[in-house]
Design an enzyme around this catalytic site. Structure first.
Site, PDB file in Angstrom:
ATOM      1  N   HIS A  35     -17.086 -15.072  34.305  1.00 46.87           N
ATOM      2  CA  HIS A  35     -16.215 -16.228  34.073  1.00 46.87           C
ATOM      3  C   HIS A  35     -15.981 -16.950  35.395  1.00 46.87           C
ATOM      4  CE1 HIS A  35     -15.495 -13.304  30.881  1.00 46.87           C
ATOM      5  NE2 HIS A  35     -15.243 -14.341  30.106  1.00 46.87           N
ATOM      6  N   GLY A 124      -7.664  -7.732  31.079  1.00 40.29           N
ATOM      7  CA  GLY A 124      -8.789  -8.197  30.264  1.00 40.29           C
ATOM      8  C   GLY A 124      -8.223  -8.478  28.883  1.00 40.29           C
ATOM      9  N   GLY A 163      -4.069 -18.008  27.724  1.00 39.03           N
ATOM     10  CA  GLY A 163      -4.258 -16.900  26.788  1.00 39.03           C
ATOM     11  C   GLY A 163      -3.147 -15.870  26.906  1.00 39.03           C
ATOM     12  N   HIS A 265     -14.994 -22.296  31.215  1.00 35.72           N
ATOM     13  CA  HIS A 265     -14.335 -20.987  31.106  1.00 35.72           C
ATOM     14  C   HIS A 265     -15.299 -19.848  31.407  1.00 35.72           C
ATOM     15  CE1 HIS A 265     -12.162 -17.591  29.187  1.00 35.72           C
ATOM     16  NE2 HIS A 265     -13.362 -17.276  28.750  1.00 35.72           N
ATOM     17  N   SER A 387      18.287   7.056  17.241  1.00 32.21           N
ATOM     18  CA  SER A 387      17.325   7.680  16.323  1.00 32.21           C
ATOM     19  C   SER A 387      16.227   8.429  17.071  1.00 32.21           C
ATOM     20  CB  SER A 387      16.653   6.614  15.452  1.00 32.21           C
ATOM     21  OG  SER A 387      17.606   5.955  14.668  1.00 32.21           O
ATOM     22  N   GLU A 414       8.215  -3.203  20.853  1.00 37.07           N
ATOM     23  CA  GLU A 414       7.437  -1.980  21.048  1.00 37.07           C
ATOM     24  C   GLU A 414       6.237  -2.211  21.958  1.00 37.07           C
ATOM     25  OE1 GLU A 414       8.210  -3.307  18.056  1.00 37.07           O
ATOM     26  OE2 GLU A 414       9.841  -1.988  17.448  1.00 37.07           O
ATOM     27  N   PHE A 440       5.528   2.525  14.137  1.00 36.50           N
ATOM     28  CA  PHE A 440       5.405   1.312  14.952  1.00 36.50           C
ATOM     29  C   PHE A 440       4.527   1.523  16.185  1.00 36.50           C
ATOM     30  CE2 PHE A 440       9.711   0.635  12.842  1.00 36.50           C
ATOM     31  CZ  PHE A 440       9.106   0.126  11.701  1.00 36.50           C
ATOM     32  N   HIS A 476       7.835   2.790   6.825  1.00 42.31           N
ATOM     33  CA  HIS A 476       8.289   3.548   7.989  1.00 42.31           C
ATOM     34  C   HIS A 476       7.614   4.917   8.111  1.00 42.31           C
ATOM     35  CE1 HIS A 476      11.177   0.398   8.169  1.00 42.31           C
ATOM     36  NE2 HIS A 476      11.949   0.991   9.060  1.00 42.31           N
TER      37      HIS A 476
HETATM   38  C1  TPP Z   1      -6.162  -9.875  23.642  1.00 41.93           C
HETATM   39  C2  TPP Z   1      -7.375 -10.687  23.900  1.00 41.93           C
HETATM   40  N1  TPP Z   1      -7.815 -11.530  22.965  1.00 41.93           N
HETATM   41  C3  TPP Z   1      -8.927 -12.245  23.170  1.00 41.93           C
HETATM   42  C4  TPP Z   1      -9.624 -12.123  24.328  1.00 41.93           C
HETATM   43  C5  TPP Z   1     -10.916 -12.904  24.528  1.00 41.93           C
HETATM   44  N2  TPP Z   1     -10.697 -13.982  25.519  1.00 41.93           N
HETATM   45  C6  TPP Z   1     -11.012 -13.824  26.798  1.00 41.93           C
HETATM   46  S1  TPP Z   1     -10.593 -15.141  27.725  1.00 41.93           S
HETATM   47  C7  TPP Z   1      -9.992 -15.972  26.397  1.00 41.93           C
HETATM   48  C8  TPP Z   1      -9.424 -17.347  26.542  1.00 41.93           C
HETATM   49  C9  TPP Z   1      -8.412 -17.347  27.601  1.00 41.93           C
HETATM   50  O1  TPP Z   1      -7.990 -18.615  27.883  1.00 41.93           O
HETATM   51  P1  TPP Z   1      -7.177 -18.858  29.227  1.00 41.93           P
HETATM   52  O2  TPP Z   1      -6.213 -17.758  29.429  1.00 41.93           O
HETATM   53  O3  TPP Z   1      -6.651 -20.220  29.166  1.00 41.93           O
HETATM   54  O4  TPP Z   1      -8.266 -18.692  30.350  1.00 41.93           O
HETATM   55  P2  TPP Z   1      -9.143 -19.874  30.996  1.00 41.93           P
HETATM   56  O5  TPP Z   1     -10.091 -20.320  29.925  1.00 41.93           O
HETATM   57  O6  TPP Z   1      -8.211 -20.939  31.385  1.00 41.93           O
HETATM   58  O7  TPP Z   1      -9.833 -19.193  32.113  1.00 41.93           O
HETATM   59  C10 TPP Z   1     -10.132 -15.210  25.253  1.00 41.93           C
HETATM   60  C11 TPP Z   1      -9.716 -15.635  23.902  1.00 41.93           C
HETATM   61  C12 TPP Z   1      -9.128 -11.241  25.296  1.00 41.93           C
HETATM   62  N3  TPP Z   1      -9.733 -11.048  26.470  1.00 41.93           N
HETATM   63  N4  TPP Z   1      -7.991 -10.570  25.068  1.00 41.93           N
END
Ligand code: TPP
Ligand code: MG
Length: 671
Positions: A35, A124, A163, A265, A387, A414, A440, A476
């Site tokens: 990336h 990640g 993200g 990206h 609990s 959680e 949970f 539960h």
């Molecule tokens: C929990 C999770 N869901 C999906 C992904 C797959 N994924 C990796 S990067 C990304 C997009 C992230 O966008 P952003 O945080 O804006 O990063 P940018 O494109 O700006 O580098 C996705 C959906 C992941 N790594 N983790």
């Protein structure tokens, strides 16, 4: 974006930052994957942060009072690897940059804390890092209160992307951080408006600044390519007594033809694109080539930290020997000497008292002797303290007005709790445990998996562990959770049968430095099955003979937790009919699997009929039911085949057929 203007305005800064951008372009091109856009966009923030503010010593990546830098936006790993390489971490020579994403390299696709000391946490899975960072900041506050500002006083810096902020776990973490007034937590939001599918606006119109403000944060918005604005924002963030979020408007894949697009990206590998981008940067050096003056600028940043580290060592030497030893023991994750004898006398007393107790209560009783001697434990619950029985009498609540408290009210969060506990554990010096209802686990799972992957000894206190919780019903009642947890690598799943086994499970969990433990504990009272005191921790072997066959052994019953009692009763029924039955208690399958073959065969010899009893699904028992040679023994399972129901526990056990009589019948049908 007018790159020429950026270059002209801050020429030295530009060249320093360009080292991150070009190393990223070169490493991604060499790997033909990765990336590029995020490091290219956030290089200016990183350059100002590491250049002027972050304190770290490349020659001592584990220095306890270093600033923690968390790249929550883990796919931008080349930003972190570039900084580690440029500032002179021994583990990241240029070779590692050239081997980005290759077998055996430390520079994995996403930053893995297990591979590389400069990586504070594995990221990640988006959202985890920012949630971990709240744990780091809590740990810093706690340890500052415990050891004093001269010994612990550092920042937690985070880079989070669109993200990370879209993931729900971020809200859980942000809300907790705001309430806790974690003033040394500073988050840079890479506000580039782009994710994989396109513009952020195709899925989200949240005003992130307002969201953070609503949770009690100090918020600023800046041009993320202006070094002066970045510097000023960091100064303002430091000066504020709330956690800070700095929204940095950046351009993903800055200066390339993919700038501001979703294409930016991912991996930019096209040779012409790379050449054109480098030309726009004014970068006239070969692939992976960093001019000496730029490298030296980066190395000086590390030298600043080395000086701070040396001064810290002098202050540490002024601590009393007792304090120094305590600090070092806790960071080494060693238990205090007194723990073993405390557990032993606790077990003895439990056998003498022979009370029927719910194991969640047994756990609280055990914590009552553990917490006073093991003062690095940090307890908590996701709003189920009464609990989960997680708060021992000696524990005070941690909060903005009491940083000495060791108990955290995580709120109904959680996933956030689990991720925060990972952060506390990764910080070092503290041992977090936290509770919720076992059903949970699913909510916490994203972070629990990372405890396992990162070898963090977080303890999950999962109570109400079966249909035995009764009337709250199937939502539960965990059914599949034990098998799901047992399927997770590098995790101990304990399901103790009584107070003695619960104390043993705690002793093992806290003596373990390299993996999480899950304690599956009952809501309902359980009759004691360990009726004779043994100083030895029998649960350490994972499974052991609890009752030997009186008559000639024809069957072996295996069970965990609340069903051990049922197995013991079934044995009595069968023995009365002249059928010899051994009962094996199985508090931890993973520890049993780790025993040598001779022990495993002694406990589970081939020949007798095997029946396992557990108020959950069969799946994880197959390994023990099949036998050492993997050949089907005459074997059966008494447990759950579907979801539970709402009714009193005794009714449920009867209706679902998990009774001593049913177990005895199952054995007889197999003989
Ligand atoms: C929990 C999770 N869901 C999906 C992904 C797959 N994924 C990796 S990067 C990304 C997009 C992230 O966008 P952003 O945080 O804006 O990063 P940018 O494109 O700006 O580098 C996705 C959906 C992941 N790594 N983790
Ligand atoms: Mg983005």
């Amino acid at each position: 974006m007018d790159i020429a203007a950026l270059r002209e305005k801050h020429p030295e800064h530009w060249r320093t930052a360009a080292a991150i951008r070009t190393l990223t372009l070169d490493a991604v091109a060499a790997a033909n994957s990765g990336h590029s856009g995020m490091p290219m966009g956030m290089a200016d923030v990183a350059t100002v942060l590491f250049g002027k503010h972050a304190t770290f010593d490349p020659k001592a990546p584990d220095w306890a009072d270093r600033d923690r830098f968390i790249l929550s936006v883990g796919h931008g790993s080349m930003l972190l690897y570039s900084v580690l390489h440029l500032t002179g971490y021994d583990e990241v020579p240029l070779e590692e940059i050239k081997n980005f994403r290759q077998w055996g390299s430390k520079t994995a696709g996403h930053p893995e804390s297990e591979y590389l000391a400069g990586v504070e946490t594995t990221t990640g899975p988006l959202g985890q890092g920012i949630a971990n960072s709240v744990g780091f900041a809590i740990a810093e506050e706690m340890l500052r209160a415990k050891y004093g500002r001269k010994i612990v006083d550092h920042y937690t810096w985070v880079m989070a992307g669109d993200g990370c902020l879209m993931e729900g776990v971020s809200q859980e973490a942000i809300a907790l951080a705001g309430m806790q007034k974690l003033s040394k937590l500073i988050v840079f939001f890479d506000d580039n408006g782009i994710t994989i599918d396109g513009k952020v606006s195709i899925a989200d119109v949240t005003d992130q600044a307002k969201r953070f403000e609503a949770s009690g944060w100090h918020v600023q918005s800046i041009d993320g390519h202006d070094p002066e604005a970045i510097d000023a924002a960091i100064e303002a963030a430091k000066a504020d007594d709330r956690p800070s979020m700095i929204a940095c408007k950046t351009h993903i894949a800055l200066g390339s033809s993919a700038q501001d697009t979703a294409k930016g990206h991912g991996a930019l590998t096209d040779a012409k694109l790379i050449a054109d981008t480098k030309a726009a940067y004014g970068w006239e050096h070969g692939p992976f080539e960093i001019p000496a003056d730029v490298k030296s600028t980066w190395e000086k940043m590390g030298e600043r930290g080395a000086k701070a580290h040396a001064e810290w060592k002098e202050r540490f030497a002024e601590l009393s020997e007792r304090k120094q030893a305590e600090f070092e023991r806790a960071f080494a994750r060693e238990t205090p000497k007194a723990l073993a004898s405390k557990i032993r006398s606790f077990k003895k007393q439990a056998v003498e008292e022979a009370k029927s107790v719910a194991t969640r209560k047994s756990s609280e009783m055990a914590l009552g002797v553990i917490n006073p001697v093991m003062t690095e434990t940090v307890g908590g619950s996701a709003d189920l303290t009464g609990s989960n029985n997680t708060k021992s009498g000696d524990m005070e609540v941690f909060g903005p007005d009491n940083r000495k408290g060791r108990y955290i009210h995580y709120g109904i969060r959680e996933h956030g709790m689990a991720a925060v506990m990972n952060g506390i554990s990764l910080h070092g010096g503290l041992r977090p445990y936290g509770g919720t209802f076992m059903a949970f686990t699913d909510y916490a799972r994203g972070a629990m998996r990372l405890s396992s992957l990162m070898h963090q000894p977080v303890v999950y206190v999962m109570t109400h562990d079966s249909i035995g919780l009764g009337e709250d019903g199937p939502t539960h009642q965990p059914v599949e959770h034990l098998s799901m947890l047992r399927a997770t690598p590098n995790t101990y799943v304990f399901r103790p049968a009584d107070t003695v086994e619960t104390a043993e499970a705690w002793e093992i969990a806290l003596s373990t430095a390299d993996r999480p433990s899950v304690l599956a504990l009952s809501r309902q009272n359980l009759a004691p099955v360990r009726t004779e005191h043994k100083t030895k921790n029998l649960s350490q072997q994972g499974a052991y003979v609890l009752r030997e066959a009186g008559e000639k052994r024809r069957a072996i019953l295996m069970a965990s937790g609340s069903e051990v009692e049922i197995a013991v009763k079934a044995r009595e029924i069968l023995e009365a009919e002249g059928i010899g039955v051994r009962v094996v208690s199985v508090p931890c399958m993973e520890l049993f699997a780790a025993q040598d073959e001779a022990y495993r065969k002694r406990v589970l010899p081939a020949g007798p009929v095997r029946v396992a009893v557990e108020a959950g699904v069969r799946q994880s028992w197959d390994r023990l039911l099949l036998g050492e040679r993997g050949r089907e023994q005459k074997a059966g399972f008494v447990g759950m085949e579907g979801f539970g129901a709402s009714a009193p526990a005794e009714t449920l056990y009867k209706e679902f057929g998990i009774t001593a009589e049913a177990v005895a019948e199952k054995v007889k049908s197999l003989l």
